[in-house]
Design a protein around this motif. Structure first.
Motif, mmCIF file in Angstrom:
data_model
loop_
_atom_site.group_PDB
_atom_site.id
_atom_site.type_symbol
_atom_site.label_atom_id
_atom_site.label_comp_id
_atom_site.label_asym_id
_atom_site.label_seq_id
_atom_site.Cartn_x
_atom_site.Cartn_y
_atom_site.Cartn_z
ATOM 1 N N LYS A 277 -28.064 -99.031 -0.968
ATOM 2 C CA LYS A 277 -27.517 -97.672 -0.944
ATOM 3 C C LYS A 277 -28.556 -96.655 -1.391
ATOM 4 C CE LYS A 277 -23.727 -94.855 -2.775
ATOM 5 N NZ LYS A 277 -22.503 -94.858 -3.622
ATOM 6 N N GLN A 278 -29.263 -96.952 -2.479
ATOM 7 C CA GLN A 278 -30.253 -95.996 -2.986
ATOM 8 C C GLN A 278 -31.495 -95.939 -2.087
ATOM 9 O OE1 GLN A 278 -29.077 -93.938 -4.958
ATOM 10 N NE2 GLN A 278 -27.274 -95.218 -5.380
ATOM 11 N N LEU A 279 -31.855 -97.056 -1.475
ATOM 12 C CA LEU A 279 -32.955 -97.001 -0.503
ATOM 13 C C LEU A 279 -32.594 -96.060 0.643
ATOM 14 C CD1 LEU A 279 -33.983 -100.770 -0.327
ATOM 15 C CD2 LEU A 279 -35.495 -98.878 -0.975
ATOM 16 N N GLY A 280 -31.343 -96.133 1.089
ATOM 17 C CA GLY A 280 -30.899 -95.224 2.139
ATOM 18 C C GLY A 280 -30.928 -93.778 1.693
ATOM 19 N N ASN A 281 -30.467 -93.511 0.460
ATOM 20 C CA ASN A 281 -30.484 -92.140 -0.063
ATOM 21 C C ASN A 281 -31.907 -91.609 -0.187
ATOM 22 O OD1 ASN A 281 -27.696 -91.966 -0.261
ATOM 23 N ND2 ASN A 281 -27.646 -92.692 -2.379
ATOM 24 N N ILE A 282 -32.805 -92.445 -0.673
ATOM 25 C CA ILE A 282 -34.212 -92.045 -0.810
ATOM 26 C C ILE A 282 -34.810 -91.789 0.583
ATOM 27 C CG2 ILE A 282 -36.509 -92.884 -1.473
ATOM 28 C CD1 ILE A 282 -35.046 -94.339 -3.830
ATOM 29 N N GLY A 283 -34.426 -92.634 1.552
ATOM 30 C CA GLY A 283 -34.895 -92.429 2.915
ATOM 31 C C GLY A 283 -34.472 -91.090 3.480
ATOM 32 N N LEU A 284 -33.253 -90.656 3.158
ATOM 33 C CA LEU A 284 -32.769 -89.365 3.648
ATOM 34 C C LEU A 284 -33.577 -88.204 3.072
ATOM 35 C CD1 LEU A 284 -28.902 -89.923 3.572
ATOM 36 C CD2 LEU A 284 -30.376 -89.750 5.586
ATOM 37 N N ILE A 285 -34.004 -88.333 1.815
ATOM 38 C CA ILE A 285 -34.829 -87.275 1.230
ATOM 39 C C ILE A 285 -36.187 -87.234 1.920
ATOM 40 C CG2 ILE A 285 -36.038 -86.522 -0.860
ATOM 41 C CD1 ILE A 285 -33.667 -87.378 -2.473
ATOM 42 N N HIS A 286 -36.790 -88.405 2.154
ATOM 43 C CA HIS A 286 -38.055 -88.431 2.899
ATOM 44 C C HIS A 286 -37.871 -87.821 4.289
ATOM 45 C CE1 HIS A 286 -40.461 -90.515 -0.004
ATOM 46 N NE2 HIS A 286 -39.675 -91.578 -0.039
ATOM 47 N N LEU A 287 -36.722 -88.086 4.898
ATOM 48 C CA LEU A 287 -36.435 -87.537 6.222
ATOM 49 C C LEU A 287 -36.388 -86.013 6.174
ATOM 50 C CD1 LEU A 287 -35.520 -87.925 9.186
ATOM 51 C CD2 LEU A 287 -33.179 -88.136 8.343
ATOM 52 N N LEU A 288 -35.661 -85.463 5.198
ATOM 53 C CA LEU A 288 -35.550 -84.011 5.090
ATOM 54 C C LEU A 288 -36.882 -83.358 4.739
ATOM 55 C CD1 LEU A 288 -32.125 -83.255 3.393
ATOM 56 C CD2 LEU A 288 -32.920 -82.547 5.631
ATOM 57 N N LYS A 289 -37.708 -84.071 3.983
ATOM 58 C CA LYS A 289 -39.015 -83.530 3.623
ATOM 59 C C LYS A 289 -40.040 -83.749 4.736
ATOM 60 C CE LYS A 289 -38.794 -83.277 -1.346
ATOM 61 N NZ LYS A 289 -39.600 -83.340 -2.564
ATOM 62 N N GLY A 290 -39.609 -84.447 5.800
ATOM 63 C CA GLY A 290 -40.478 -84.598 6.957
ATOM 64 C C GLY A 290 -41.372 -85.808 6.945
ATOM 65 N N ASP A 291 -41.238 -86.699 5.964
ATOM 66 C CA ASP A 291 -42.067 -87.907 5.920
ATOM 67 C C ASP A 291 -41.345 -88.999 6.713
ATOM 68 O OD1 ASP A 291 -43.659 -90.068 5.351
ATOM 69 O OD2 ASP A 291 -43.826 -89.654 3.201
ATOM 70 N N PHE A 506 -44.907 -78.686 11.170
ATOM 71 C CA PHE A 506 -44.467 -79.743 12.089
ATOM 72 C C PHE A 506 -45.512 -80.859 12.179
ATOM 73 C CE2 PHE A 506 -41.726 -76.422 14.344
ATOM 74 C CZ PHE A 506 -40.545 -76.914 13.792
ATOM 75 N N LYS A 507 -46.783 -80.482 12.133
ATOM 76 C CA LYS A 507 -47.845 -81.492 12.155
ATOM 77 C C LYS A 507 -47.832 -82.305 10.862
ATOM 78 C CE LYS A 507 -52.835 -82.142 12.808
ATOM 79 N NZ LYS A 507 -54.140 -81.490 13.034
ATOM 80 N N GLN A 508 -47.627 -81.604 9.746
ATOM 81 C CA GLN A 508 -47.594 -82.255 8.435
ATOM 82 C C GLN A 508 -46.484 -83.300 8.358
ATOM 83 O OE1 GLN A 508 -46.976 -79.445 5.229
ATOM 84 N NE2 GLN A 508 -46.173 -81.019 3.850
ATOM 85 N N ILE A 509 -45.332 -82.995 8.958
ATOM 86 C CA ILE A 509 -44.176 -83.897 8.835
ATOM 87 C C ILE A 509 -44.007 -84.801 10.055
ATOM 88 C CG2 ILE A 509 -42.982 -82.338 7.261
ATOM 89 C CD1 ILE A 509 -41.278 -81.346 9.525
ATOM 90 N N GLY A 510 -44.930 -84.720 10.999
ATOM 91 C CA GLY A 510 -44.960 -85.669 12.110
ATOM 92 C C GLY A 510 -43.861 -85.511 13.127
ATOM 93 N N MET A 511 -43.732 -84.315 13.710
ATOM 94 C CA MET A 511 -42.721 -84.057 14.736
ATOM 95 C C MET A 511 -43.426 -83.582 16.016
ATOM 96 S SD MET A 511 -39.656 -82.422 12.420
ATOM 97 C CE MET A 511 -38.412 -82.825 13.636
#
Length: 530
Positions: A277-291, A506-511
């Motif tokens: 559960k916490q790995l998923g939550n941490i993943g969502l923060i990385h997602l929002l921060k663009g990593d 966008f380049k920094q966060i890989g989109m």
């Protein structure tokens, strides 16, 4: 005030039973302190209790100064040696956050004076003040003989008839959890384990109805108790839930701090589901921060654990999250594949919340593919489910999605209507990231309508929020939209400046898909400038 009043006619059957408990406390023993605190949610119910107590208790002294917070010293002097019970109707004055905090603090001090001077005091508190005492000054109730919050059921019924809407199940759960907590707080020999669990339950139910600050206070009380007897399992759960509150408040760094603490504990005690559960939550923060690479890594780890332990709901959630990552990378077919796998699981296990989220995500894929009718079909299904389960954040999200579909259809009136409905809900529940998304989309609609001043105003508001909460993708989208507004105003130098800032993020966060869009916009402008 009318004599012979009976508050029971305004109460539910459950509250009526609790009213009967007061018979043991209405004539307290002389020379022994007693505190009875009654919470009411309407002025009418407060008046009924006041009238009822006057008739029940012989010689009751009524404190007519309703502005209790302004006259604490006078009250202490006035009643320091009172030989008769005193009624203080604190429900009379208007409620405000600052005033309630001040009165609650004074009441905590006044409680100690009541004990020291062996006074017999009845307090009638309006619901907001009672809640402040419960969530921030909970120790107040530890010396009360009786403390109960009563609801004016006739008022609820009247409002239901007017609004054609009854209180939601989560609201009922919150009220029930509060009453259970109250009962525990006034027990002479408190079971601290039970108190911890009841604070935890009250926090969970407050969280469900988006009362973030109330939930946070209750979680902190529960966490302190869990630490006091070294219950690491509960500590891990509470820390993770506190992280969710900061996530909803838009403080991603604070959310990450609590998620990591929870992850550490779950790994130490070998609780695999909590770890996933916490790995998923941490993943969502990385997602929002663009990593995106780090986000994908966290969600894949979480997915592997959920499959290992056979937790289907978690498996579906991680498949859906991985789909979001592929969509942001521009790989829409891979995203759709993961969404469809998630949807199949959610429907098989009957998990409505997950089903609604995934239906909305699939709808967005069809929107990106240009199949607007199919996109609308999925969003309407998601909206129906979100409303059925009273999920406000889901409803707001889908309303925003429907607004974007109407925008793509060229129906700007309907697009604006749905975005404003979504914004109203997000403002109500305090979802800053989604509020920024609504402002961004409303700005785009104004731009399409040719109202560039309103468009710029809304994009700047969105940019301020996205920077405040650290949402890099949102910040880049806002910067790109501001660049487009400047382009339409023929200010090409400013347009280039903002578009290049957007491209850099966008380049920094890989989109890559959005980098390409910025390149096309920049090239178009450079072809127009000398």
């Amino acid at each position: 005030m009318p004599r012979g009043s009976n508050p029971e006619k305004y109460l539910s059957s459950n509250d009526s039973l609790k009213l009967k408990e007061f018979s043991n406390f209405l004539q307290p023993e002389q020379g022994v302190f007693s505190i009875t605190a009654l919470g009411v949610d309407t002025r009418r119910l407060g008046q009924e209790f006041e009238s009822w107590l006057i008739n029940q208790i012989h010689g009751l002294i009524i404190e007519e100064d309703g502005m209790f917070h302004q006259s604490l010293g006078k009250l202490l002097n006035k009643y320091a040696h009172a030989e008769k019970p005193v009624l203080i109707p604190c429900y009379r004055f208007p409620s405000s956050v600052e005033k309630d905090e001040e009165v609650a603090s004074n009441l905590l001090f006044f409680r100690d004076e009541i004990i020291a001077n062996r006074l017999q005091v009845f307090l009638i508190l309006h619901k907001e003040l009672y809640m402040v005492l419960l969530s921030r000054y909970y120790d107040f109730f530890s010396r009360c003989h009786v403390a109960r919050l009563f609801s004016d059921i006739s008022f609820i019924r009247e409002m239901s008839e007017l609004e054609e809407k009854k209180p939601t199940v989560p609201e009922h759960e919150f009220e029930k959890a509060l009453k259970e907590l109250e009962e525990t707080l006034v027990q002479r020999d408190q079971d601290l384990t039970q108190l911890m669990k009841r604070y935890f339950r009250a926090a969970n139910t407050a969280y469900k109805i988006s009362k973030w600050d109330t939930a946070l206070n209750f979680y902190n009380f529960s966490l302190d108790l869990a630490k006091s007897f070294n219950d690491t399992g509960y500590q891990g759960r509470i820390l993770g839930n506190i992280g969710l509150i900061f996530w909803n408040k838009g403080d991603l760094d604070k959310a990450m701090e609590f998620y990591v603490k929870s992850l550490t504990i779950n790994r130490q005690i070998g609780y695999l589901r909590g770890e996933a559960k916490q790995l998923g939550n941490i993943g969502l923060i990385h997602l929002l921060k663009g990593d995106l690479p780090e986000a994908l890594k966290c969600h894949q780890q979480a997915l592997a654990i959920h499959r290992q332990i056979g937790y289907f709901q978690g498996e579906a959630a991680q498949l859906s999250n991985i789909g979001v990552i592929f969509k942001k990378k521009g790989e829409v077919d891979e995203a759709l594949k993961h969404y469809q796998q998630a949807l199949t699981i959610d429907q098989q296990i009957g998990y409505s919340k997950g089903e609604a989220i995934t239906l909305g995500n699939i709808g967005l894929i069809f929107k990106d593919k240009g199949n607007l009718e199919e996109a609308m079909k999925y969003q309407q299904q998601a909206l129906t489910i979100s409303r059925q389960i009273s999920r406000l954040d889901g409803e707001a999200n889908v309303l925003g999605n429907i607004g974007m579909i109407y925008q793509d259809k060229g129906d700007l009136f309907e697009a604006m209507k749905y975005q404003q409905q979504s914004l109203a809900i997000n403002l109500q529940i305090g979802h800053l990231r989604d509020e920024a998304a609504n402002l961004r989309n409303i700005g785009i609609i104004f731009c399409d309508q040719g109202d560039f001043d309103q468009a710029m105003k809304h994009q700047l508001q969105a940019l301020e929020i996205d920077r405040q909460v650290g949402h890099l993708e949102g910040e880049a989208l806002d910067l790109g939209n501001i660049g487009k507004v400047y382009f339409h105003k023929s200010d090409f130098n400013e347009a280039l400046k903002y578009l290049k800032q957007a491209r850099s993020i966008f380049k920094q966060i890989g989109m890559p898909a959005l980098i390409q869009k910025m390149d096309e916009a920049i090239s178009n402008i450079e072809g127009k400038t000398p």
